[in-house]
Write a protein that holds these residues in place. Sequence first.
Motif, mmCIF file in Angstrom:
data_model
loop_
_atom_site.group_PDB
_atom_site.id
_atom_site.type_symbol
_atom_site.label_atom_id
_atom_site.label_comp_id
_atom_site.label_asym_id
_atom_site.label_seq_id
_atom_site.Cartn_x
_atom_site.Cartn_y
_atom_site.Cartn_z
ATOM 1 N N VAL A 1 0.822 -1.214 0.000
ATOM 2 C CA VAL A 1 0.000 0.000 0.000
ATOM 3 C C VAL A 1 0.858 1.268 0.000
ATOM 4 O O VAL A 1 0.321 2.375 -0.048
ATOM 5 C CB VAL A 1 -0.955 0.008 1.214
ATOM 6 N N GLY A 2 2.155 1.110 0.060
ATOM 7 C CA GLY A 2 3.053 2.264 0.065
ATOM 8 C C GLY A 2 4.473 1.815 0.313
ATOM 9 O O GLY A 2 4.766 0.604 0.327
ATOM 10 N N ALA A 3 5.369 2.771 0.514
ATOM 11 C CA ALA A 3 6.767 2.440 0.786
ATOM 12 C C ALA A 3 7.431 3.631 1.459
ATOM 13 O O ALA A 3 6.933 4.760 1.396
ATOM 14 C CB ALA A 3 7.506 2.089 -0.494
ATOM 15 N N SER B 1 -0.414 13.868 -3.115
ATOM 16 C CA SER B 1 -0.818 12.800 -2.202
ATOM 17 C C SER B 1 0.102 11.587 -2.281
ATOM 18 O O SER B 1 0.063 10.719 -1.405
ATOM 19 C CB SER B 1 -2.249 12.365 -2.494
ATOM 20 N N TYR B 2 0.951 11.504 -3.320
ATOM 21 C CA TYR B 2 1.859 10.365 -3.465
ATOM 22 C C TYR B 2 3.190 10.581 -2.730
ATOM 23 O O TYR B 2 4.017 9.675 -2.703
ATOM 24 C CB TYR B 2 2.136 10.065 -4.938
ATOM 25 N N LEU B 3 3.393 11.764 -2.172
ATOM 26 C CA LEU B 3 4.620 12.041 -1.428
ATOM 27 C C LEU B 3 4.258 12.351 0.019
ATOM 28 O O LEU B 3 3.652 13.379 0.308
ATOM 29 C CB LEU B 3 5.380 13.220 -2.039
ATOM 30 N N PRO C 1 0.556 14.613 2.760
ATOM 31 C CA PRO C 1 0.286 14.025 4.082
ATOM 32 C C PRO C 1 1.545 13.993 4.939
ATOM 33 O O PRO C 1 2.671 13.911 4.435
ATOM 34 C CB PRO C 1 -0.199 12.618 3.754
ATOM 35 N N ILE C 2 1.350 14.040 6.260
ATOM 36 C CA ILE C 2 2.460 14.060 7.224
ATOM 37 C C ILE C 2 2.298 12.879 8.177
ATOM 38 O O ILE C 2 1.181 12.575 8.620
ATOM 39 C CB ILE C 2 2.471 15.369 8.024
ATOM 40 N N SER D 1 6.941 7.634 1.223
ATOM 41 C CA SER D 1 7.247 8.589 2.290
ATOM 42 C C SER D 1 8.743 8.859 2.342
ATOM 43 O O SER D 1 9.563 8.003 1.998
ATOM 44 C CB SER D 1 6.753 8.071 3.640
ATOM 45 N N ILE D 2 9.079 10.074 2.764
ATOM 46 C CA ILE D 2 10.476 10.472 2.922
ATOM 47 C C ILE D 2 10.673 11.019 4.329
ATOM 48 O O ILE D 2 9.769 11.624 4.907
ATOM 49 C CB ILE D 2 10.892 11.537 1.885
ATOM 50 N N ASN D 3 11.849 10.795 4.889
ATOM 51 C CA ASN D 3 12.182 11.320 6.214
ATOM 52 C C ASN D 3 12.758 12.722 6.077
ATOM 53 O O ASN D 3 13.721 12.932 5.332
ATOM 54 C CB ASN D 3 13.195 10.405 6.909
ATOM 55 N N VAL D 4 12.179 13.662 6.802
ATOM 56 C CA VAL D 4 12.605 15.053 6.747
ATOM 57 C C VAL D 4 12.886 15.525 8.171
ATOM 58 O O VAL D 4 12.061 15.323 9.073
ATOM 59 C CB VAL D 4 11.534 15.944 6.090
#
Length: 561
Positions: free
Chosen positions: A212-214, A297-299, A328-329, A268-271
Amino acid sequence: MKEQQEEIWRLASLDPITNMPNRESITESVYHLTRKRDPFTLFSLSFNRIAEINHTFGYELGDEWRVATVNQLIRLLPKDAMLGHLDADNVLIVLPRRMEDPEVLALGKKLGTLSTHRFRVDVYDLFARISIGVSRYPEDGVQASELIKHACIAMNRADKKIGAQLELYSSQMDIESLKRYELLRDMRGALQNKEFYLMYQPKVNAWTGQIVGAEALMRWTHPTWGSISPAEFIPLAEESSLHLELTNWLIEEVCRYLMTLPKKVPISINVSAKYLYQEHFEHVIEDTLARHHIPASYLEVEISETSLLEDAQQITQAFERLNDLGIPIAFDDFGKGYSSLAYLQAYSAQTIKIDRVFAHNVNQSRKAQGIIRSLLLIAEEFGMNVVVEGVEMMDDLLRLREFGCHVIQGFIFSRPLKESEFEQALEAGTLTPIEEYVETLPSSSRLIHAGITITRLRNRDVAVGTSPIVIMRRGFKAIAFYGSIRLPVDSDLSLVILLDDGMAPFPIQVKRLTELANGLYQYEASYEQTVELEKRLTALESEKPRGFTIQKAKDLIDQTD
């Protein structure tokens, strides 16, 4: 007029609170010592309390704290010591002579007693948290600013180590310190040389196995140290502005990759929270999404709740700016911080990622079960999604399913995958939960406490300190051990293991690495078996472990430049 000029000069060269030399004045004193070319020693000492005292009690009491701590410090110093103020409650102690290791450690131990001293400030009894760094002229630098910087680096290293109060800049560097030094030195060039790359760990439906995501995970292939995880290089990058460039690169790469995927899922990315303190940071994300034609919405942006900073208003505005873009967060590593629940109320995030510390062996921990159930109820009440990280065992997965956890991210479904591997997984659509089987060597009768060190690096002899390891198994020309540092596999590094019997070390070649959930690494390595060596290992197995003493090392800065 002469008296007025002298008074002006005195005020300009002294710290107004403690009346000791300020940074400019003490730096000038160190500069004059370098001109004499005689050896001398610097101690950078921090009491590590001024920020929280100012915040809790006010600046007036903070000033009293600085006066009280300095007065007590002066009582412990040798008569020939000079003292100067660097910043906050950090001071520089200058000894106009070379101090050998035993003398440095003795004075460091004496100064370390300030951690147990009760400082009476106004009506309060306060304690310090002492950390000390030492540099020496000329081996640790020849310029005043360089020597002071190196003493402060060593002090910060002591502050980050559990149980350590004093660190020498170079003479006690071990493998971890060498690795840190080289990574920090090579990082900027690595970005330019395209040594960074991304791995993708799937987020999976707990029941169906559907992807469903990564999460995009940064990796760095260092020419000497091999694959480096973000847990190692991100804290180093955050010591400078380089983490901003790395985050911009991360956003660009993920958007580029999303554009190539025929079947897209949110990534998702770590910020770092520090990234959000940039003015108009959201424009970088918005422009990158637009260039690659990726819906917002894909990031997803993941922010570790333990990294959130004090300025609630600025973080709130940053979250709102991301939400306005439709990004999204997620709160990453949720549950480890002190203010977890308060963050849910204060900030507009959409997802909670429950930290792996709660998921690992959750089937056997009633407390972890209670925490996870509570977080699931809170998330449902707040209309938030939940992802559970670090799931590795089938019993834990079944327990989490029982609690109603919908999304899992962990080794039981998949380790991080390369781009091509993740595309294949997306094409298949689902993943099957499998407990990993790690091939092991026959168990020995007793663990052996030992040390590991490097003898050659890039075809040059080096002499650094040892890092402790625990040998757990050995077989035919093979040995297995635990360590807390990530070592490269099949590299050009020359590694040796030192046994706690005073005899010669023996060389090894690391062949396999397994990252464990508790922050340790499990290694399997080859070595040359001899009758004498096997007798030594057998003898140590039968002894009560004494622990391994870290050995001293020579200066490595000149040897690794």
